[in-house]
Design a protein around this motif. Structure first.
Motif, mmCIF file in Angstrom:
data_model
loop_
_atom_site.group_PDB
_atom_site.id
_atom_site.type_symbol
_atom_site.label_atom_id
_atom_site.label_comp_id
_atom_site.label_asym_id
_atom_site.label_seq_id
_atom_site.Cartn_x
_atom_site.Cartn_y
_atom_site.Cartn_z
ATOM 1 N N UNK A 79 51.505 53.052 79.175
ATOM 2 C CA UNK A 79 51.787 51.693 78.735
ATOM 3 C C UNK A 79 50.941 51.290 77.540
ATOM 4 N N UNK A 80 49.663 51.634 77.584
ATOM 5 C CA UNK A 80 48.771 51.294 76.465
ATOM 6 C C UNK A 80 49.165 52.041 75.195
ATOM 7 N N UNK A 81 49.470 53.335 75.326
ATOM 8 C CA UNK A 81 49.845 54.128 74.150
ATOM 9 C C UNK A 81 51.179 53.678 73.570
ATOM 10 N N UNK A 82 52.136 53.303 74.416
ATOM 11 C CA UNK A 82 53.435 52.849 73.911
ATOM 12 C C UNK A 82 53.300 51.540 73.140
ATOM 13 N N UNK A 83 52.491 50.622 73.654
ATOM 14 C CA UNK A 83 52.269 49.363 72.942
ATOM 15 C C UNK A 83 51.538 49.602 71.622
ATOM 16 N N UNK A 84 50.510 50.444 71.658
ATOM 17 C CA UNK A 84 49.774 50.755 70.430
ATOM 18 C C UNK A 84 50.662 51.482 69.426
ATOM 19 N N UNK A 85 51.518 52.355 69.917
ATOM 20 C CA UNK A 85 52.440 53.070 69.037
ATOM 21 C C UNK A 85 53.368 52.107 68.305
ATOM 22 N N UNK A 86 53.913 51.135 69.017
ATOM 23 C CA UNK A 86 54.809 50.158 68.398
ATOM 24 C C UNK A 86 54.072 49.315 67.366
ATOM 25 N N UNK A 87 52.862 48.913 67.692
ATOM 26 C CA UNK A 87 52.082 48.101 66.744
ATOM 27 C C UNK A 87 51.746 48.898 65.486
ATOM 28 N N UNK A 88 51.298 50.145 65.646
ATOM 29 C CA UNK A 88 50.961 50.968 64.487
ATOM 30 C C UNK A 88 52.189 51.277 63.638
ATOM 31 N N UNK A 89 53.322 51.553 64.292
ATOM 32 C CA UNK A 89 54.548 51.835 63.540
ATOM 33 C C UNK A 89 54.982 50.624 62.730
ATOM 34 N N UNK A 90 54.864 49.430 63.300
ATOM 35 C CA UNK A 90 55.193 48.210 62.558
ATOM 36 C C UNK A 90 54.251 48.012 61.385
ATOM 37 N N UNK A 91 52.975 48.329 61.581
ATOM 38 C CA UNK A 91 52.006 48.186 60.502
ATOM 39 C C UNK A 91 52.258 49.195 59.382
ATOM 40 N N UNK A 92 52.578 50.431 59.755
ATOM 41 C CA UNK A 92 52.842 51.468 58.752
ATOM 42 C C UNK A 92 54.098 51.143 57.960
ATOM 43 N N UNK A 93 55.140 50.673 58.651
ATOM 44 C CA UNK A 93 56.409 50.373 57.986
ATOM 45 C C UNK A 93 56.446 48.987 57.367
ATOM 46 N N UNK A 191 63.908 67.288 67.115
ATOM 47 C CA UNK A 191 62.448 67.129 67.043
ATOM 48 C C UNK A 191 61.782 67.734 68.275
ATOM 49 N N UNK A 192 62.378 67.528 69.436
ATOM 50 C CA UNK A 192 61.826 68.085 70.676
ATOM 51 C C UNK A 192 61.854 69.606 70.660
ATOM 52 N N UNK A 193 62.957 70.178 70.194
ATOM 53 C CA UNK A 193 63.080 71.633 70.171
ATOM 54 C C UNK A 193 62.115 72.279 69.177
ATOM 55 N N UNK A 194 61.709 71.541 68.160
ATOM 56 C CA UNK A 194 60.752 72.086 67.196
ATOM 57 C C UNK A 194 59.322 71.968 67.712
ATOM 58 N N UNK A 226 55.148 58.432 64.340
ATOM 59 C CA UNK A 226 55.784 58.859 63.085
ATOM 60 C C UNK A 226 57.283 58.551 63.103
ATOM 61 N N UNK A 227 57.961 58.905 64.188
ATOM 62 C CA UNK A 227 59.412 58.672 64.265
ATOM 63 C C UNK A 227 59.713 57.182 64.253
ATOM 64 N N UNK A 228 58.945 56.415 64.992
ATOM 65 C CA UNK A 228 59.160 54.969 65.052
ATOM 66 C C UNK A 228 58.960 54.329 63.688
ATOM 67 N N UNK A 229 57.897 54.707 62.989
ATOM 68 C CA UNK A 229 57.634 54.149 61.656
ATOM 69 C C UNK A 229 58.717 54.562 60.666
ATOM 70 N N UNK A 230 59.161 55.811 60.736
ATOM 71 C CA UNK A 230 60.223 56.284 59.839
ATOM 72 C C UNK A 230 61.522 55.527 60.096
ATOM 73 N N UNK A 231 61.844 55.310 61.370
ATOM 74 C CA UNK A 231 63.062 54.567 61.708
ATOM 75 C C UNK A 231 62.990 53.132 61.219
#
Length: 266
Positions: A79-93, A191-194, A226-231
């Protein structure tokens, strides 16, 4: 008498050598010591950075929590990593909400997804995978483990992930969710297969089983960010193009209306 003088000279010479005496004293000065406050602060920072690798460090504490209460620990972590991931992706994008903040409504939603959907599902899947191949260390068993992870576990997790992302993004009907899953399934699977074979092979070769969970969490966090920010960047670019096209069409219509309503117009 000469014997006494010789012994006195030897005593003085030995004392000077031990004390660094004579002319060599100017060249044998000890390096200046740091002030106590700076030295203590440096030691404190060093201990804080290197403590994670020790027997009483952060990693040991986390692994202990995983053994004592695995599901709860995974839920809090995910839960903590998912929230942080969304925040960082929004900041990067540079994806802000209407108030100009990066902390959007998706951040707590992602925390709920990570804690109550992703973590329990990953806990069950990894437990099944480890039980199926427990004690099997041959090359054939490792290859089979990678195949099962990529052909069975990864598709299930990605479908759940895309479904959750569709609901978080605003999809409310079955057809909307289905369209989102069909559009994003193969790109996510590629992406998963790679990445998954490389990550799993690394874990098999170098990591004990009890450290797989934090390692997979870290890798998933980096790739997901990375994927979230790119999207987000692609979505913002599409919105900007759509806005610019609508403005250009509006300007053309205004020019046409202005000409048509003027003298000699139709």
């Amino acid at each position: 008498m000469s014997q006494v003088k010789f012994e006195e000279r030897e005593t003085v010479r030995t004392t000077q050598q031990r004390d660094g005496g004579g002319r060599g004293t100017a060249f044998a000065k000890e390096p200046p010591q740091q002030p106590p406050q700076k030295r203590d602060f440096a030691h404190t920072v060093g201990d804080a950075i290197t403590k994670g690798a020790g027997p009483n460090g952060y990693l040991a504490w986390y692994l202990k929590k995983l053994q004592e209460d695995p599901l709860r620990t995974k839920m809090l972590t995910s839960g903590s990593l998912a929230a942080l991931q969304e925040f960082l992706a929004s900041w990067i994008a540079k994806d802000r909400n209407k108030h100009g903040h990066y902390f959007t409504s998706r951040v707590p939603k992602m925390a709920i997804y990570g804690a109550f959907i992703s973590a329990p599902l990953g806990h069950v899947m990894i437990s099944i995978l480890q039980k199926l191949f427990a004690g099997r260390t041959s090359l054939k068993a490792k290859i089979m483990q990678i195949l099962v992870s990529n052909l069975v576990i990864a598709p299930i997790q990605n479908v759940v992930y895309l479904t959750s992302m569709a609901v978080i993004a605003g999809a409310r009907t079955f057809h909307q969710v289905r369209a989102t899953v069909r559009a994003g399934f193969m790109p996510v699977m590629k992406v998963s297969w790679i990445t998954s074979p490389l990550v799993l092979a690394f874990a098999q070769a170098f990591l004990p089983h009890e450290t797989w969970v934090p390692f997979f969490n870290f890798v998933g966090f980096v790739i997901g960010t990375y994927i979230n920010a790119h999207t987000k960047k692609k979505r913002l670019q599409a919105l900007r193009r759509k806005y610019q096209d609508s403005r250009s069409v509006g300007d053309e219509r205004s020019e046409y209306d202005r000409r048509a309503s003027g003298p000699g117009g139709y």
